[in-house]
Design a protein around this motif. Structure first.
Motif, short mmCIF file in Angstrom:
data_model
loop_
_atom_site.label_atom_id
_atom_site.label_comp_id
_atom_site.label_asym_id
_atom_site.label_seq_id
_atom_site.Cartn_x
_atom_site.Cartn_y
_atom_site.Cartn_z
N LYS A 119 0.87 -1.18 0.00
CA LYS A 119 0.00 0.00 0.00
C LYS A 119 0.90 1.22 0.00
CE LYS A 119 -3.85 -1.82 2.71
NZ LYS A 119 -3.86 -2.22 4.11
N SER A 120 0.74 2.10 -0.98
CA SER A 120 1.58 3.30 -1.05
C SER A 120 1.29 4.19 0.15
CB SER A 120 1.29 4.07 -2.33
OG SER A 120 1.56 3.25 -3.44
N VAL A 121 2.34 4.74 0.71
CA VAL A 121 2.19 5.57 1.90
C VAL A 121 2.06 7.05 1.50
CG1 VAL A 121 3.44 6.37 3.96
CG2 VAL A 121 3.40 3.94 3.37
N GLY A 161 2.97 2.51 -7.27
CA GLY A 161 1.75 3.18 -6.79
C GLY A 161 1.78 4.68 -7.04
N HIS A 162 2.88 5.34 -6.68
CA HIS A 162 2.99 6.77 -6.91
C HIS A 162 3.13 7.07 -8.41
CE1 HIS A 162 3.94 6.85 -2.57
NE2 HIS A 162 3.40 8.05 -2.61
N SER A 163 3.94 6.25 -9.09
CA SER A 163 4.13 6.47 -10.53
C SER A 163 2.80 6.42 -11.28
CB SER A 163 5.08 5.42 -11.12
OG SER A 163 6.41 5.78 -10.85
N PHE A 204 12.92 5.57 -11.15
CA PHE A 204 14.15 4.85 -10.80
C PHE A 204 13.86 3.77 -9.77
CE2 PHE A 204 17.55 7.46 -12.62
CZ PHE A 204 16.86 8.59 -12.96
N ASP A 205 14.56 2.67 -9.90
CA ASP A 205 14.63 1.69 -8.81
C ASP A 205 15.84 0.84 -9.09
OD1 ASP A 205 14.01 -0.43 -6.79
OD2 ASP A 205 12.12 0.65 -6.68
N GLN A 206 16.46 0.33 -8.05
CA GLN A 206 17.62 -0.52 -8.30
C GLN A 206 17.28 -1.99 -8.11
OE1 GLN A 206 20.63 0.75 -5.57
NE2 GLN A 206 19.36 0.50 -3.77
N PHE A 222 10.41 11.10 -3.67
CA PHE A 222 11.13 9.98 -3.05
C PHE A 222 10.20 9.33 -2.03
CE2 PHE A 222 14.65 12.57 -4.41
CZ PHE A 222 15.73 11.72 -4.57
N ASP A 223 10.13 8.01 -2.06
CA ASP A 223 9.39 7.27 -1.03
C ASP A 223 10.37 6.18 -0.59
OD1 ASP A 223 7.66 5.67 0.43
OD2 ASP A 223 6.53 4.97 -1.31
N ILE A 224 11.22 6.59 0.33
CA ILE A 224 12.41 5.79 0.60
C ILE A 224 12.12 4.61 1.52
CG2 ILE A 224 14.74 5.90 1.53
CD1 ILE A 224 14.45 8.94 1.03
#
Ligand SMILES: C[S@@+](CC[C@H](N)C(=O)[O-])C[C@H]1O[C@@H](n2cnc3c(N)ncnc32)[C@H](O)[C@@H]1O
Length: 304
Positions: free
Chosen positions: A4-6, A32-34, A49-51, A96-98
């Motif tokens: 669940k996106s915060v 979710g945010h994208s 981005f994601d690694q 950023f949703d770190i």
């Protein structure tokens, strides 16, 4: 869907999205945010981005109806370089949703969780060499104490590090539960009842393995430079060490020049280039529905 996106509504609203703008989601995760950004930028473009290959694989599928975006598999510390490579030097908003996504926590084999037994790993980028195994088995005692204290704010850092060093004299520490047990046995009984005694140490090892605080600082500095006037940077963090970095960075770039403090006519070159927009926490409703949101803080800044 497991994740669940915060602070989703708050962060999307705060990005002040323009239909034709260029945006960056620095932490794609489950998308979710994208997804919410893409719904709002019919004529714009999104770089995400994601690694983590698995997060990317999942999100590619989730976002497959959209074509105005590009996923870049990289640490967000390289965001500026990667965007330059795409001939992009300015953007209209960055989010950023770190943190670790719930998928990473749920996956037993990645070794992020002290609830599931797994090989000690914790690498967000599976190609890098340093893993939790290396930290726990090869770091000297003093370095372990420093890591636990600085990145976990763990007050029993010394006794935990001592217990780890003693244990590994006989055999390497291979798994998460093995490590969690060693930690548990080295803190006082009373402390064990407060919260899981391994929580802070696991957080500390994760930060060390992924160099999370230095990476965040570089990414924030670069993001501030990348913003167009009116563009916003929204950062969601999940623990105080990260939040402190965001808070201090934002404070530094929004403060008035000492010489001209309180003066009516400040020359342009001495005016702050950014203004603070605000700090947000999850609503009561979100806290009830998503336990992962409990320590989340969103901070927002705008380029003037
Ligand atoms: C909390 S999740 C993001 C969730 C996403 N906002 C959503 O709504 O689904 C964080 C993601 O950031 C990624 N991440 C964390 N640190 C990163 C870094 N330094 N560079 C690139 N990706 C990173 C993780 O792999 C994870 O997938």
């Amino acid at each position: 869907m497991k994740h669940k996106s915060v602070l989703l509504d708050e962060s999307i609203e705060m990005l002040k999205i323009r239909e034709d703008g260029v945006y960056v989601d620095a932490t794609l995760g489950f998308g979710g945010h994208s997804l919410e950004i893409l719904k709002r930028i019919k004529k714009g473009f999104l770089f995400a981005f994601d690694q983590d290959s698995e997060a990317i694989k999942y999100s590619e599928e989730r976002l497959k109806d959209y074509h105005n975006f590009k996923i870049i598999k990289s640490n967000f510390a390289n965001m500026k370089e990667c965007l330059n490579h795409e001939n992009v030097s300015k953007v209209d908003g960055i989010l950023f949703d770190i943190g670790v996504s719930s998928m990473q926590l749920d996956e037993d084999y990645r070794g992020f969780s002290y609830h599931n037994d797994a090989k000690l790993d914790m690498r967000m980028n599976q190609k890098q060499e340093l893993s939790a195994y290396e930290v726990v088995n090869n770091y000297p005692k003093d370095k372990l104490i420093k890591v636990f204290y600085e990145y976990g704010e763990e007050k029993f850092s010394k006794s935990i590090a001592e217990a780890i060093c003693k244990y590994r004299e006989n055999k390497p520490i291979e798994t998460t539960l093995e490590l969690a047990e060693i930690i548990k046995s080295s803190v006082p009984e009373k402390y064990r009842r407060l919260h899981h005694p391994a929580r802070k140490v696991f957080q500390a090892i994760r930060i060390e393995v992924n160099d999370e605080l230095n990476v965040l600082q570089k990414a924030l500095n670069d993001s501030l430079e990348l913003l167009n006037p009116g563009g916003r940077l929204c950062v969601i963090t999940f623990h105080s060490l990260e939040d402190r970095i965001v808070k201090n960075t934002f404070k530094e770039v929004t403060k008035e020049n000492e010489l001209y403090k309180g003066m009516p006519n400040i020359p342009d070159e001495y005016k702050a280039k950014y203004k603070l927009i605000g700090k947000f926490k999850p609503t009561k409703e979100e806290l009830e529905n998503n336990n992962r949101s409990r320590s989340a803080i969103l901070r927002v800044i705008e380029r003037i």
